[in-house]
Write an enzyme that holds these catalytic residues in place. Sequence first.
Site, short mmCIF file in Angstrom:
data_model
loop_
_atom_site.label_atom_id
_atom_site.label_comp_id
_atom_site.label_asym_id
_atom_site.label_seq_id
_atom_site.Cartn_x
_atom_site.Cartn_y
_atom_site.Cartn_z
N ASP A 256 22.51 63.49 -20.10
CA ASP A 256 22.49 62.06 -19.79
C ASP A 256 21.14 61.41 -20.07
O ASP A 256 20.14 62.09 -20.31
CB ASP A 256 22.93 61.82 -18.33
CG ASP A 256 22.38 62.86 -17.36
OD1 ASP A 256 21.39 63.53 -17.70
OD2 ASP A 256 22.95 62.99 -16.26
N HIS B 139 28.53 64.54 -7.99
CA HIS B 139 28.49 64.18 -9.41
C HIS B 139 27.90 65.31 -10.25
O HIS B 139 27.07 66.09 -9.78
CB HIS B 139 27.78 62.84 -9.65
CG HIS B 139 26.29 62.83 -9.48
ND1 HIS B 139 25.62 61.84 -8.80
CD2 HIS B 139 25.33 63.67 -9.92
CE1 HIS B 139 24.33 62.08 -8.84
NE2 HIS B 139 24.12 63.18 -9.50
N GLU C 275 30.25 60.04 -11.71
CA GLU C 275 30.29 59.74 -10.29
C GLU C 275 31.72 59.85 -9.75
O GLU C 275 32.68 59.70 -10.51
CB GLU C 275 29.79 58.31 -10.06
CG GLU C 275 28.36 58.04 -10.53
CD GLU C 275 27.32 58.49 -9.53
OE1 GLU C 275 27.59 59.37 -8.70
OE2 GLU C 275 26.21 57.94 -9.56
N ASN D 137 26.88 63.64 -3.90
CA ASN D 137 28.26 63.16 -3.81
C ASN D 137 29.20 63.94 -4.74
O ASN D 137 30.34 63.55 -4.95
CB ASN D 137 28.32 61.66 -4.13
CG ASN D 137 27.80 61.33 -5.52
OD1 ASN D 137 27.54 62.23 -6.33
ND2 ASN D 137 27.64 60.05 -5.81
C1 F6R Z 1 20.58 65.30 -14.42
C2 F6R Z 1 21.93 65.12 -13.94
C3 F6R Z 1 22.27 64.99 -12.49
C4 F6R Z 1 21.49 65.91 -11.58
C5 F6R Z 1 21.88 65.71 -10.10
C6 F6R Z 1 21.03 66.55 -9.18
O1 F6R Z 1 20.56 65.40 -15.83
O2 F6R Z 1 22.78 65.06 -14.74
O3 F6R Z 1 23.65 65.22 -12.33
O4 F6R Z 1 21.71 67.24 -11.95
O5 F6R Z 1 21.73 64.37 -9.78
O6 F6R Z 1 19.72 66.09 -9.23
P1 F6R Z 1 18.50 66.90 -8.60
O7 F6R Z 1 18.37 68.16 -9.38
O8 F6R Z 1 17.29 66.02 -8.80
O9 F6R Z 1 18.84 67.14 -7.17
#
Ligand code: F6R
Length: 241
Positions: free
Chosen positions: A67, A137, A142, A135
Amino acid sequence: MDIKIFETTEQLDEYAAGLFTKLINEKPNAVLGLATGSTPIGIYEKMVENFNHKKVSFKGVTTYNLDEYVGLTPDNDQSYAYYMNKHLFSRVDIPSSQTHLPNGIAEDPEAECKRYDAMLNARPADIQLLGLGHNGHIGFNEPSENLNAGTHIVKLKEETREANARFFASIDDVPREAFTMGVGSILKANAILLVVRGSDKARIVKEALTGPISTEVPASLLQTHPRLIVLLDREAGRMLE
Ligand code: F6R
């Protein structure tokens, strides 16, 4: 599904980096699906260490990131392109032409999604690294009644913006939209490596891995993947039996 729970963060990082090193040594032109956020930082650190110790070379590797924020240029220090250069790409021998992220400032976002999907379809990842949102994702897919299969633009949930605000000067600076691979593209990877750390994610880990498969918990769709590897620290795994 193969779940491994580690006593220390360092053991988890070493194990995960070891999986990438082994894959690349067996298949020098491997395709890696990569993630950003706080979860993979230690893994990238160990991958760089392995590279410095000449245990692995990234010369033939191709990468696709999950992303990118809409509106951020690659030189913006909050963009995921900047993050990847800082933590991995600029520290190993991968040619930049072989590293891919959605272009956050694409003039035609629709065309950008199609361009990214065409590349992903042509060469699906050998392994896709994923973190997990509170959540449920994955990427920026989401919770929702419907999920997109392919790359698309998402409006970020307030809770996701708040969680990511720690990386920005203020919450107002957190972009409201992002490009993300769709769940269909993620599931096309040959293997999936889901990494989760911390007690605050124990509940969602349990829900995603043992609860019903539902688009309201996007990570629960990973249960359908034949080669899902889950790496957890003790805190994140504390609610699993
Ligand atoms: C990042 C991504 C997100 C993160 C998720 C967890 O490229 O796609 O899905 O993996 O938000 O984030 P952290 O690792 O910061 O807790």
